[in-house]
Motif scaffolding. Structure first.
Motif, short mmCIF file in Angstrom:
data_model
loop_
_atom_site.label_atom_id
_atom_site.label_comp_id
_atom_site.label_asym_id
_atom_site.label_seq_id
_atom_site.Cartn_x
_atom_site.Cartn_y
_atom_site.Cartn_z
N ASP A 1 5.18 -7.43 -11.68
CA ASP A 1 3.76 -7.61 -12.32
C ASP A 1 2.73 -8.11 -11.58
O ASP A 1 1.62 -8.14 -11.72
CB ASP A 1 3.85 -8.03 -13.78
CG ASP A 1 4.53 -6.90 -14.61
OD1 ASP A 1 4.58 -5.92 -14.24
OD2 ASP A 1 4.82 -7.43 -15.85
N HIS A 2 3.03 -9.33 -10.69
CA HIS A 2 2.26 -9.85 -9.86
C HIS A 2 1.75 -9.24 -8.69
O HIS A 2 0.70 -9.48 -7.83
CB HIS A 2 2.78 -11.41 -9.44
CG HIS A 2 2.07 -12.13 -8.61
ND1 HIS A 2 1.26 -13.11 -9.08
CD2 HIS A 2 2.19 -12.19 -7.28
CE1 HIS A 2 0.81 -13.88 -8.13
NE2 HIS A 2 1.11 -13.12 -7.08
N ILE A 3 2.60 -8.39 -7.89
CA ILE A 3 2.21 -7.69 -6.68
C ILE A 3 1.24 -6.61 -6.85
O ILE A 3 1.46 -5.61 -7.57
CB ILE A 3 3.65 -7.26 -6.00
CG1 ILE A 3 4.50 -8.35 -5.75
CG2 ILE A 3 3.30 -6.36 -4.82
CD1 ILE A 3 5.95 -7.97 -5.35
N PRO A 4 0.17 -6.84 -6.33
CA PRO A 4 -0.84 -5.69 -6.03
C PRO A 4 -0.18 -4.39 -5.22
O PRO A 4 0.24 -4.62 -4.16
CB PRO A 4 -2.13 -6.06 -5.28
CG PRO A 4 -1.90 -7.57 -4.99
CD PRO A 4 -0.45 -7.96 -5.17
N ILE A 5 -0.35 -3.12 -5.89
CA ILE A 5 0.10 -1.93 -5.16
C ILE A 5 -1.11 -0.98 -4.89
O ILE A 5 -1.83 -0.52 -6.09
CB ILE A 5 1.21 -1.16 -6.11
CG1 ILE A 5 2.26 -2.28 -6.29
CG2 ILE A 5 1.57 -0.06 -5.12
CD1 ILE A 5 3.32 -1.49 -7.16
N LEU A 6 -1.53 -1.13 -3.96
CA LEU A 6 -2.84 -0.23 -3.41
C LEU A 6 -2.45 1.19 -3.37
O LEU A 6 -1.35 1.70 -2.66
CB LEU A 6 -3.66 -0.75 -2.29
CG LEU A 6 -3.85 -2.22 -2.16
CD1 LEU A 6 -4.51 -2.55 -0.96
CD2 LEU A 6 -4.29 -2.63 -3.23
N TYR A 7 -3.05 2.19 -3.55
CA TYR A 7 -3.27 3.57 -3.26
C TYR A 7 -3.99 3.79 -1.83
O TYR A 7 -5.01 3.58 -1.74
CB TYR A 7 -3.33 4.49 -4.39
CG TYR A 7 -3.47 5.90 -4.06
CD1 TYR A 7 -2.42 6.62 -3.69
CD2 TYR A 7 -4.58 6.37 -3.41
CE1 TYR A 7 -2.43 7.75 -2.99
CE2 TYR A 7 -4.73 7.96 -2.80
CZ TYR A 7 -3.38 8.50 -2.57
OH TYR A 7 -3.64 9.79 -2.10
N GLY A 8 -3.28 4.93 -0.99
CA GLY A 8 -3.96 5.13 0.23
C GLY A 8 -3.83 6.51 0.39
O GLY A 8 -2.70 7.07 0.44
N GLY A 9 -4.54 7.26 1.11
CA GLY A 9 -4.56 8.64 1.34
C GLY A 9 -5.74 9.40 0.58
O GLY A 9 -5.63 9.66 -0.41
N SER A 10 -6.92 9.60 1.56
CA SER A 10 -8.05 10.21 1.08
C SER A 10 -8.82 9.79 -0.16
O SER A 10 -9.22 10.53 -0.96
CB SER A 10 -7.69 11.90 1.01
OG SER A 10 -7.30 12.31 2.27
N ALA B 1 0.78 -1.11 0.08
CA ALA B 1 -0.21 -0.07 -0.07
C ALA B 1 1.04 1.25 0.01
O ALA B 1 1.59 1.44 1.00
CB ALA B 1 -0.93 0.02 1.15
N TYR B 2 0.90 1.98 -0.92
CA TYR B 2 1.38 3.06 -1.09
C TYR B 2 0.83 4.29 -0.69
O TYR B 2 -0.33 4.69 -1.08
CB TYR B 2 1.94 3.71 -2.52
CG TYR B 2 2.54 5.18 -2.64
CD1 TYR B 2 3.61 5.64 -1.98
CD2 TYR B 2 1.83 5.86 -3.49
CE1 TYR B 2 4.06 6.81 -1.86
CE2 TYR B 2 2.42 7.26 -3.41
CZ TYR B 2 3.36 7.68 -2.69
OH TYR B 2 3.81 8.97 -2.55
N VAL C 1 -8.28 2.31 2.47
CA VAL C 1 -9.15 3.41 2.64
C VAL C 1 -9.58 3.71 3.88
O VAL C 1 -9.93 2.58 4.66
CB VAL C 1 -10.69 3.15 1.74
CG1 VAL C 1 -11.37 4.25 2.00
CG2 VAL C 1 -10.42 2.84 0.47
N GLY C 2 -9.15 4.85 4.44
CA GLY C 2 -9.58 5.01 5.85
C GLY C 2 -10.99 5.60 6.22
O GLY C 2 -12.00 4.63 6.17
N GLY C 3 -11.13 7.00 6.27
CA GLY C 3 -12.16 7.74 6.59
C GLY C 3 -13.73 7.20 5.68
O GLY C 3 -14.56 6.99 6.19
#
Ligand code: PGA
Length: 254
Positions: free
Chosen positions: A206-215, A167-168, A235-237
């Motif tokens: 290419d196999h690894i999921p990279i999630l985005y986090g931050g609002s 998770a970035y 996802v937080g809020g």
């Protein structure tokens, strides 16, 4: 296609009853997840069993812890081990969230221990990385994130590293309402994938999921998730509002 993942991070929010109600409302929608779609709920420790029971039998719905100990077992009052999580059926664990790094002094080396213990117990780490605003302002974010990954992850084998979710989460975007632009997110995700290619190989990267986090919100999720290297969000809020998280789940790349 890589796994596309909507991960809810409840943090230290909601009472038990509110948590039950939130899950019930989300599950009532009965969203059927494809093989390459996942919904993960990182709930507070006392709610793990309840959440596991509610999600039982649903394909690609998972419960996650928000942390675990860097020790195997023993006299560590207040801690919870990866083995204990496994023993109640937990399959995922968020590790190295920036709030843990900032308020609880978690360091890359101790996170490496946590990753090791999770993998040894068949728990998928959701490993968080990301830079502060001051680091981004001087343009040093790429090197900073590379060091986080290197010191916590890059001694693992290719087989082990393929089990991890990244998770970035740029710290300046967490809980601030200030989302990274789609371009900023895509650029950093592509860079993280390049780092994995350099340390392992392209197939692994290419196999690894990279999630985005931050609002991540209901109104920006689709745009963010549409980027080629953004494989969903942590996802937080917005995960505390059933309608919003449902929209975010539906925004995963088809
Ligand atoms: P936020 O939190 O969506 O409230 O910004 C994200 C996170 O910290 O995982």
């Amino acid at each position: 296609m890589r796994q596309q993942i909507a991960a809810a991070n409840w943090k230290m929010n909601l009472t038990y009853q509110q948590g039950e109600q939130l899950l019930d409302t989300i599950l009532k929608e009965n969203i059927q997840l494809d093989n390459h779609h996942e919904a993960i709920f990182a709930v507070p420790f006392p709610y793990l069993i309840m959440a596991t029971q509610k999600l039982a039998g649903r394909k690609n719905y998972f419960v996650s812890a928000q942390n675990c100990s860097d020790q195997r077992s023993g006299a560590y009052t207040g801690e919870t081990s990866a083995e204990q999580l496994k023993s109640i059926g937990i399959t995922h664990c968020v590790l190295g969230h920036s709030e843990r790094r900032e308020y609880f002094s978690e360091r890359n080396q101790s996170l490496a221990e946590k990753v090791k213990l999770c993998l040894a117990n068949d728990i998928t780490p959701i490993f968080c990385c990301g830079e502060t605003l001051s680091i981004r302002e001087v343009g040093a974010q790429e090197g900073f994130v590379e060091t986080q990954l290197m010191e916590s992850l890059f001694h693992f084998s290719e087989t082990e590293i393929k089990k991890i979710i990244i998770a970035y989460e740029p710290i300046w975007a967490i809980g601030t309402g200030k989302t990274a632009s789609v371009e900023q997110a895509q650029e950093m995700h592509a860079h993280i994938r390049t780092i994995f290619t350099n340390h392992y190989n392209k197939a692994t990267a290419d196999h690894i999921p990279i999630l985005y986090g931050g609002s991540v919100k209901a109104n920006n999720a689709a745009e963010l998730f549409n980027s080629p290297d953004v494989d969903g969000g942590l996802v937080g809020g917005a995960s505390l509002v059933a309608a919003d998280f449902l929209t975010i789940m539906r925004a995963l790349k088809k």
